[in-house]
Design an enzyme around this catalytic site. Sequence first.
Site, PDB file in Angstrom:
ATOM      1  N   GLU A 155       0.808  -1.225   0.000  1.00  0.00           N
ATOM      2  CA  GLU A 155       0.000   0.000   0.000  1.00  0.00           C
ATOM      3  C   GLU A 155       0.838   1.270   0.000  1.00  0.00           C
ATOM      4  OE1 GLU A 155      -0.618  -2.597   1.969  1.00  0.00           O
ATOM      5  OE2 GLU A 155      -2.635  -3.249   1.416  1.00  0.00           O
ATOM      6  N   ALA A 162     -10.738   0.419   3.751  1.00  0.00           N
ATOM      7  CA  ALA A 162     -10.187   1.634   4.350  1.00  0.00           C
ATOM      8  C   ALA A 162      -9.022   1.305   5.280  1.00  0.00           C
ATOM      9  CB  ALA A 162     -11.274   2.389   5.106  1.00  0.00           C
ATOM     10  N   PHE A 203      -6.750  -0.742   4.907  1.00  0.00           N
ATOM     11  CA  PHE A 203      -5.484  -0.934   4.206  1.00  0.00           C
ATOM     12  C   PHE A 203      -4.763   0.403   4.009  1.00  0.00           C
ATOM     13  CE2 PHE A 203      -7.530  -4.925   2.092  1.00  0.00           C
ATOM     14  CZ  PHE A 203      -7.549  -5.546   3.321  1.00  0.00           C
ATOM     15  N   HIS A 256     -11.672  -5.133   9.844  1.00  0.00           N
ATOM     16  CA  HIS A 256     -12.139  -4.812   8.487  1.00  0.00           C
ATOM     17  C   HIS A 256     -13.494  -4.114   8.508  1.00  0.00           C
ATOM     18  CE1 HIS A 256      -9.266  -8.132   8.025  1.00  0.00           C
ATOM     19  NE2 HIS A 256      -9.025  -7.677   6.826  1.00  0.00           N
TER      20      HIS A 256
END
Lengths: 322, 342
Positions: free
Chosen positions: A55, A79, A81, A124
Amino acid sequence: MAQLPFIAAIDAGIHQEMRRDTSVLYFGQNLATTENHPFVAAFGHERVRVTPISETAEIGIAIGAAMAGLRPVVELYMAEFMLVAMDQVVNEAPRFRYMSGGQVKVPLVLKAGFGFAAGWAGQHTGSLTAMFMGVPGLKVVVPSTAADAKGLMATAIRDDNPVVFLHHYLLTLEHGEVPDGEHLVPFGKAEIRRAGGDVTVVATGWMVNRALAAATKLAGEGIQAEVIDPRTVAPLDLETILGSVAKTGRLVLVDQAPRHATVAGIIAGDVAEHGFGSLKAPIIQVTARDATVPYSEPLEAYVIPDEQRIIAAVRGVLENRR
Amino acid sequence: MSVQALNAERQIWVYKQMLRIREFEESVKRSFTEHPGVIRGHTHLADGAEASIVGSLVHFRLGDALLATYRCHGYPLVLGSDPKAMMAEIYGRADGLCKGLGGSMHLTDVAHGFLGTSGIVGAGIPHAAGVAWAAQIRKRGEVVLSFFGDGAAKQGAFHETLNIASLWKLPVVFVMENNGYNVVTLTAQEDANAAAGEPLAIKAKAYAMPGVTVDGGDPLAVHETVGEAIERARAGGGPTLVESKVYRLSAHGNLIAPPGVPLHYPEHEAIAVFGRRDEYEAALRGDPVPRFRGTLVSGGVLSSRKADEIKVEVAAEMSAAVAFALKSPFPRLESALENVYA
């Protein structure tokens, strides 16, 4: 008009802009791994690429490509990540235009889902919108309808600034009427999803649906709630919210994030400062309870704001008690 | 591939640019004592890295791009930025290169190919790769130079970016200026390769790209090594990691202190922290600026008299930059709210 699921509407927005402007790139993990991928087929690997699970490099490369005149869209999926690469999101992308005295532009879109309250447990499911909204130089988009998903994505791609595009995962398959052809939705313009004169309810993302469902029930009791969806929280259309509060005198804010990590708190502060004279009752915020989102279904439901809590808040604000 | 040797005129140009960087940095350093309070925050000097910087930039063409770190004063001087505007930026003035919004750590001059710096170690490396992706798409043979220090090679951004840059064969050259210290930590204390006695360029092997180590005190050697990497990148051969070994002649940065405490440059960490006076004195004896002057004079490329003339000319240029910056007004207050968004 076509009936499209939310997720297809976002793709339509990206597709629309990639066809219109060859400088738009689209890349991310697990994307474009075959020639059959619709974006690869349409635009080729030069502009549509799969990346490793990196990322920081993905977002950093987007920043560089943007400074060099391209318009990258990074597919980040979740989000959370972005948290892996928070430096690039909050301390790189939005800083370069400013620190260079306006010499560079960084037009890019960080596309990420959020709030997946469907048994995805603690890592998550976050509603991280407020983490980004106060960063000078960033814009933050939170669509709640399929039509807005397409139009806000197209506007995000055309915007000359870094844009965090947060789509709620529980809306992914919600269908809605989406305009055919070129469709753009302006930033900084809230939408009144339901008009009403008794109380103003402001919500974003999936919480808009819950607020609307609550408003329907309340209408049965003769309570008319006005439901406002800001659509972008940076820029934030405070004017529409203050206008509604001037009419209703009452404000309920619904936010899926925990109590002190909300967009609601920011709006509450602004309304208390600029709309205090209109308020007939204290503002009520309906937020997630202060916990990591639990896995077990009844616990998850308990933590996240639901229709009943919104209805109770509206009744509370109307009875002028907390 | 072989890089064409520099003719006498270009070698003299290289020397002059090295001297300009040195003189600029000396002017910055003197500002702390001669004009106390004028420079705020944290300032990092490039003295000791002049040969590496100029040797790398001999190959820079219109359309190429450069991104660097907070230790960023050297590059724009070579690319053609106005030292007056640079000094004004470092003094936080209206005529600054970045209108006083960036300061010493964030010099940017897009008109000269210097796209900017990140003050966060390693964070600018992926930006360079992104610019290189744009160059790859445009197919005009443009390359991107990414400068960073040895410390950055321990950041995820470095590893993630080298992997993608090699995978995508991006036209970028990664120039790691290894000055032996990560702030006040010795490289061997924080780098497994260094601790094992390996060159840091070996890290390139993990990403299937060439990794070379060069004496960053020798501008002609750097010219050749970085030149080969640039030729490879321009030809579509992908990235190279160049480890350029330099010795930072000043401390990492000026004293870190709250307002009210006069700022100054402390002694180099070799002495102040590790008590290695011999190491520092050896570095001074190997100072690349007099060393290259010696090479040019003894090789008959440059006369001592001409070398002295250049020194006088450069000193005048930099003292004019200081005078200009001191006279430049502070920016309008409202300008703090401009350029937040495009």
